[in-house]
Design an enzyme around this catalytic site. Structure first.
Site, mmCIF file in Angstrom:
data_model
loop_
_atom_site.group_PDB
_atom_site.id
_atom_site.type_symbol
_atom_site.label_atom_id
_atom_site.label_comp_id
_atom_site.label_asym_id
_atom_site.label_seq_id
_atom_site.Cartn_x
_atom_site.Cartn_y
_atom_site.Cartn_z
ATOM 1 N NE ARG A 71 -4.430 3.646 -12.719
ATOM 2 C CZ ARG A 71 -4.218 2.549 -11.993
ATOM 3 N NH1 ARG A 71 -3.081 1.893 -12.108
ATOM 4 N NH2 ARG A 71 -5.135 2.088 -11.165
ATOM 5 N NE ARG A 93 4.335 -2.005 -15.340
ATOM 6 C CZ ARG A 93 4.982 -2.559 -16.351
ATOM 7 N NH1 ARG A 93 6.287 -2.764 -16.267
ATOM 8 N NH2 ARG A 93 4.326 -2.906 -17.438
ATOM 9 C CB SER A 94 -0.065 -2.925 -10.645
ATOM 10 O OG SER A 94 -0.888 -3.788 -9.888
ATOM 11 C CD GLN A 101 3.155 3.026 -15.167
ATOM 12 O OE1 GLN A 101 2.811 2.751 -16.305
ATOM 13 N NE2 GLN A 101 2.868 2.264 -14.117
ATOM 14 C CG HIS A 165 2.298 6.859 18.357
ATOM 15 N ND1 HIS A 165 3.458 6.852 17.611
ATOM 16 C CD2 HIS A 165 1.459 7.717 17.723
ATOM 17 C CE1 HIS A 165 3.317 7.656 16.576
ATOM 18 N NE2 HIS A 165 2.118 8.194 16.630
ATOM 19 C CB ALA A 248 7.914 9.674 14.254
ATOM 20 C CE LYS A 277 5.562 13.405 14.056
ATOM 21 N NZ LYS A 277 4.644 12.838 13.054
ATOM 22 N NE ARG A 306 -0.121 3.130 -12.964
ATOM 23 C CZ ARG A 306 -0.408 3.704 -14.112
ATOM 24 N NH1 ARG A 306 -0.283 5.008 -14.244
ATOM 25 N NH2 ARG A 306 -0.843 2.997 -15.140
#
Length: 434
Positions: A71, A93-94, A101, A165, A248, A277, A306
């Site tokens: 990667r 990062r994982s 990172q 919703h 939201a 929004k 990631r």
């Protein structure tokens, strides 16, 4: 930036040119030093300069790098680089969304800067919270919050005051938790959930040895009223259970912000809002904010792997480009347009023998229709009006759960960014099809 131009220009021109360069770089330096939303928006060229300088810190820009990993931000075309503003390594990062990172110092700094500026923006609006930008939209951001609640508090059931919703319902299903619906009731034109019923649901789940989390709804289409997030927060504090708020589009109007400020005095573990929004970004980003910094950290730990930098960069761009002063102007314009919309719909209702429903919503309005509301909405769409929703009285969307609403109706919105001419035009078109 030490550029050696000695001997290339007359000395007085070199001095003048470096002065101009210094002033331009100072704009970028101020963003990095102050780490807060600017009062006046910054122009696109300086935002691009900031992003370019940060992206050059990532290891894939090192002209002498030897890349042997699986990667390595290898990108085939410039179009792809441009689409992520050259932050090809992404963010996180994982195992942790907010961890730096190693291959992406620039993207990591960009993400941290975005979160700092986002926090300053929310504080400017009166919300003293910690915040992170998420690379996923509202529904998936809610899933992250619920997952964190399960991990930190052992939550295994979501108490959901019903709003039709799909996103929160799917978010609950996505992480494998059970949902307990609390039904709505009708009060005049308003559809609401009784707070006492929410407390009863909490009691029943605790009695059954479960660990509930309440997922309340602050913003939704009328006639569904906002949940009483203040009272729910008090109840959750009393029973020591987590409380997540779906807000939201809560950031764009002080009606919602004031409710959040009051609720945050009690038990609110996380609030989720949408970047598109509220902040004029493309769809795909979310905002999670809370007073509980440790819970925010737990949320970041629930993200697997990631993430794309694109939604995060878009949030940063919007915050820098809009600026706090212009955002307040946009909020005022939204409020003015909503008042105009209600006045025009009231007049239209009188002419057509319809009713402007008396609902509590600072963004959207409802007018009844004797015609099929889906047909009305379809005609508006064909007239190039996007946004209005037609709802039949036996449709569960925004109405009573498993019950029938007294009227067919059309929902018309006046969200942030709308203009007066938009309001006049939509009511004119609506009049032609009612």
């Amino acid at each position: 930036m030490n550029l050696n131009t000695k001997g290339l220009l007359p000395e007085h021109m070199e001095h003048r040119g470096k002065l101009t360069l210094k002033e331009n770089l100072k704009i970028v330096e101020n963003i990095l030093e102050q780490r807060k939303i600017p009062e006046v928006g910054i122009d696109e060229e300086h935002i691009k300069l900031l992003l370019r300088l940060l992206s050059f810190m990532d290891t894939d820009k090192d002209p002498n790098v030897i890349q042997i990993g699986e990667r390595e931000a290898r990108v085939y075309t410039k179009l792809q680089r441009d689409s992520v503003f050259d932050f090809c390594h992404g963010v996180g990062r994982s195992g942790n969304l907010t961890d730096p990172q190693p291959k992406a110092p620039g993207a990591s700094a960009m993400y941290k800067l975005t979160n700092k500026i986002l926090e300053s923006f929310l504080k400017f609006l009166g919300l003293k919270v910690n915040a992170i930008a998420t690379p996923v939209a509202t529904g998936m951001s809610l899933a992250l919050c619920l997952s964190a609640s399960r991990k930190k508090y052992g939550s295994n059931v979501v108490i959901y005051p019903y709003a039709s919703h799909k996103s929160p319902i799917k978010a609950t299903s996505f992480i494998g938790m059970r949902m307990r619906l609390v039904e709505t009731v009708l009060e005049g034109h308003i559809v609401k959930v009784d707070v006492g019923e929410i407390e009863d649901a909490i009691k029943r789940e605790i009695k059954d040895k479960n660990n509930p989390v309440v997922l309340s709804t602050l913003t939704f289409f009328p006639p569904r009223k906002s949940d009483d997030v203040v009272e729910i927060s008090k109840i959750c504090e009393d029973y020591n259970i987590p409380h997540i708020i779906n807000g939201a589009y809560a950031i764009q109007n002080f009606y919602y912000i004031d409710k959040l400020k009051k609720a945050l005095k009690y038990r609110v573990d996380a609030i989720v809002s949408s970047s598109d929004k509220n902040l004029f970004t493309p769809i795909g980003g979310g905002i999670i904010y809370t007073k509980d910094e440790s819970f925010l950290k737990e949320i970041s730990l629930t993200y697997p792997g990631r993430a794309s930098s694109n939604p995060v960069v878009n949030i940063l761009i919007s915050l820098l480009a809009i600026g706090s002063r212009n955002y307040i102007s946009l909020m005022k314009e939204q409020k003015t347009c909503k008042k105009l919309l209600d006045d025009l719909l009231e007049d239209l209702a009188g002419k057509k023998g319809e009713i402007l429903l008396q609902v509590e919503n600072p963004i959207s309005s409802c007018i009844t229709t004797k015609k099929d509301p889906l047909d009305v909405a379809g005609k508006l769409y064909n007239l190039r009006i996007t946004g209005p929703r037609g709802v039949r009285k036996n449709d569960h969307f925004g109405t009573c759960y498993l019950k029938e609403y007294p009227y067919n109706y059309i929902v018309v919105n006046s969200a942030i960014g709308v203009k007066k001419e938009d309001i006049y035009m939509v009511v004119e078109k609506l009049s032609s099809v009612l």
